[in-house]
Structure formats: C-alpha cells, structure tokens
Motif scaffolding. Sequence first.
Motif, PDB file in Angstrom:
ATOM      1  N   LEU A  96     -10.542  -3.465  -3.153  1.00  0.00           N
ATOM      2  CA  LEU A  96     -11.061  -2.375  -2.346  1.00  0.00           C
ATOM      3  C   LEU A  96     -10.039  -2.187  -1.233  1.00  0.00           C
ATOM      4  N   THR A  97      -9.299  -1.068  -1.282  1.00  0.00           N
ATOM      5  CA  THR A  97      -8.227  -0.873  -0.309  1.00  0.00           C
ATOM      6  C   THR A  97      -8.748  -0.238   0.973  1.00  0.00           C
ATOM      7  N   ALA A  98      -8.014  -0.492   2.029  1.00  0.00           N
ATOM      8  CA  ALA A  98      -8.388   0.006   3.350  1.00  0.00           C
ATOM      9  C   ALA A  98      -7.700   1.324   3.644  1.00  0.00           C
ATOM     10  N   VAL A  99      -8.355   2.134   4.440  1.00  0.00           N
ATOM     11  CA  VAL A  99      -7.729   3.343   4.971  1.00  0.00           C
ATOM     12  C   VAL A  99      -6.702   2.868   6.000  1.00  0.00           C
ATOM     13  N   VAL A 100      -5.472   3.297   5.823  1.00  0.00           N
ATOM     14  CA  VAL A 100      -4.401   2.874   6.727  1.00  0.00           C
ATOM     15  C   VAL A 100      -4.298   3.892   7.856  1.00  0.00           C
ATOM     16  N   ASP A 101      -4.574   3.422   9.079  1.00  0.00           N
ATOM     17  CA  ASP A 101      -4.463   4.292  10.243  1.00  0.00           C
ATOM     18  C   ASP A 101      -3.554   3.640  11.278  1.00  0.00           C
ATOM     19  N   ALA A 102      -3.276   4.372  12.335  1.00  0.00           N
ATOM     20  CA  ALA A 102      -2.330   3.898  13.348  1.00  0.00           C
ATOM     21  C   ALA A 102      -2.780   2.586  13.989  1.00  0.00           C
ATOM     22  N   GLU A 103      -4.079   2.446  14.232  1.00  0.00           N
ATOM     23  CA  GLU A 103      -4.579   1.230  14.886  1.00  0.00           C
ATOM     24  C   GLU A 103      -4.388   0.005  13.998  1.00  0.00           C
ATOM     25  N   LEU A 104      -4.695   0.149  12.715  1.00  0.00           N
ATOM     26  CA  LEU A 104      -4.542  -0.972  11.781  1.00  0.00           C
ATOM     27  C   LEU A 104      -3.074  -1.363  11.655  1.00  0.00           C
ATOM     28  N   LEU A 105      -2.203  -0.368  11.539  1.00  0.00           N
ATOM     29  CA  LEU A 105      -0.775  -0.659  11.447  1.00  0.00           C
ATOM     30  C   LEU A 105      -0.233  -1.287  12.729  1.00  0.00           C
ATOM     31  N   ALA A 106      -0.766  -0.897  13.884  1.00  0.00           N
ATOM     32  CA  ALA A 106      -0.319  -1.477  15.157  1.00  0.00           C
ATOM     33  C   ALA A 106      -0.668  -2.963  15.226  1.00  0.00           C
ATOM     34  N   VAL A 107      -1.865  -3.314  14.785  1.00  0.00           N
ATOM     35  CA  VAL A 107      -2.255  -4.728  14.785  1.00  0.00           C
ATOM     36  C   VAL A 107      -1.393  -5.502  13.788  1.00  0.00           C
ATOM     37  N   HIS A 108      -1.164  -4.934  12.623  1.00  0.00           N
ATOM     38  CA  HIS A 108      -0.324  -5.586  11.614  1.00  0.00           C
ATOM     39  C   HIS A 108       1.079  -5.821  12.167  1.00  0.00           C
ATOM     40  N   SER A 109       1.659  -4.816  12.800  1.00  0.00           N
ATOM     41  CA  SER A 109       2.998  -4.958  13.394  1.00  0.00           C
ATOM     42  C   SER A 109       3.017  -6.007  14.498  1.00  0.00           C
TER      43      SER A 109
END
Length: 176
Positions: free
Chosen positions: A89-102
């Motif tokens: 089940l994939t996640a919607v990739v948004d700016a907030e999620l990518l910021a935490v990942h980075s």
Amino acid sequence: MAQALEFFFDGEADTAVRGMWQRLERAGVPSLATRSHRRHRPHVTFALGGAFTRQTRAELAAELDLLALPSIWLYTLGTFPTTENNLVLTAVVDAELLAVHSAVHDVLAKKVKNPVAYYLPGSWVPHCALAQEIDTPTLAAGIAALHPVEPVRAKVDEVGITDTVTGEVDILFSRA
C-alpha cells in the motif's frame, strides 16, 4: 544483518492495515502478519542499511524531536517491478513527507554502512508492505481480495530502528 528505520502507525491505522492482512489470509494469500518468523507492525521504512551506531541513533532521536511528523496517507495498492512479487500500500508523496525523509537521511549520511539504494532520497517509494515474495497468481488473488482499497491516514506514533533478523525494535521517538 540489516537494520531499518521504521515509522510505526497510530492505533486506528495499525488496525486498518491488520484488517487488510486478515483479508489476505482469508483469500489464501500469506500476509506479512504470518509470512515471517518475527512479529511485524504496520509501518513505512525510511532507511535500511548496516548497523546504526549508538551515536547515530542519538542524533536521529534528537532530529525526530525537532521535526513535525506528517500523517502518511496510504492510498494506492501496488507492487514493484522486480522478480519477487510484493503487494504494498503506497503512500501519497507530498512535500512534508519528503522533508522528513530528507532530514533523517541528512543525519544518516556517511554514518550507516551499506545503505540500501531503494530507500535513499530520489529512489524511495514510501509504502506499507502487505505481502512479500508471492507468486504472480497469488499476487493477483491479493489484489482481488483488497480492491477497492479504502485510503488509510496513518499518524506516526513511534519511530524505531528494527533489527530485520530478530524483529527487535529500539524506539527512538514516541508520541506517548
């Protein structure tokens, strides 16, 4: 031995994913709940690699205390184009999620040996595993059992480093 940085879900999202695992089992598809010798908790993996040192764990914990952890919207039922079929089940990739990942990968840079490329910024597909290493007919049965999927809004309640062999989790962050 590999270790994974995993973001675990709140009770409601945990229950929703476990319900999907049960639906898969009823359809004859071995879900992640029964596929492995270790007990799985629904989660999204943010990094995977060799041992995370005590110092690296402390730095991650400090960074996590500063971050606003977003909800993770699990929305799309899918698989990856590899020879091992996995149902996710994939996640919607948004700016907030990518910021935490980075942010977590900034802490991990040059500190974790043998990082797995699939989890690095630019390659990462955030997802929650439902079934792993299944043949194509079983994959099709799993999709049929779960389609259509109700989106799951997963709030992150805990973050930990999981030993992928033993399943032991070292909690770095908890909302409780």
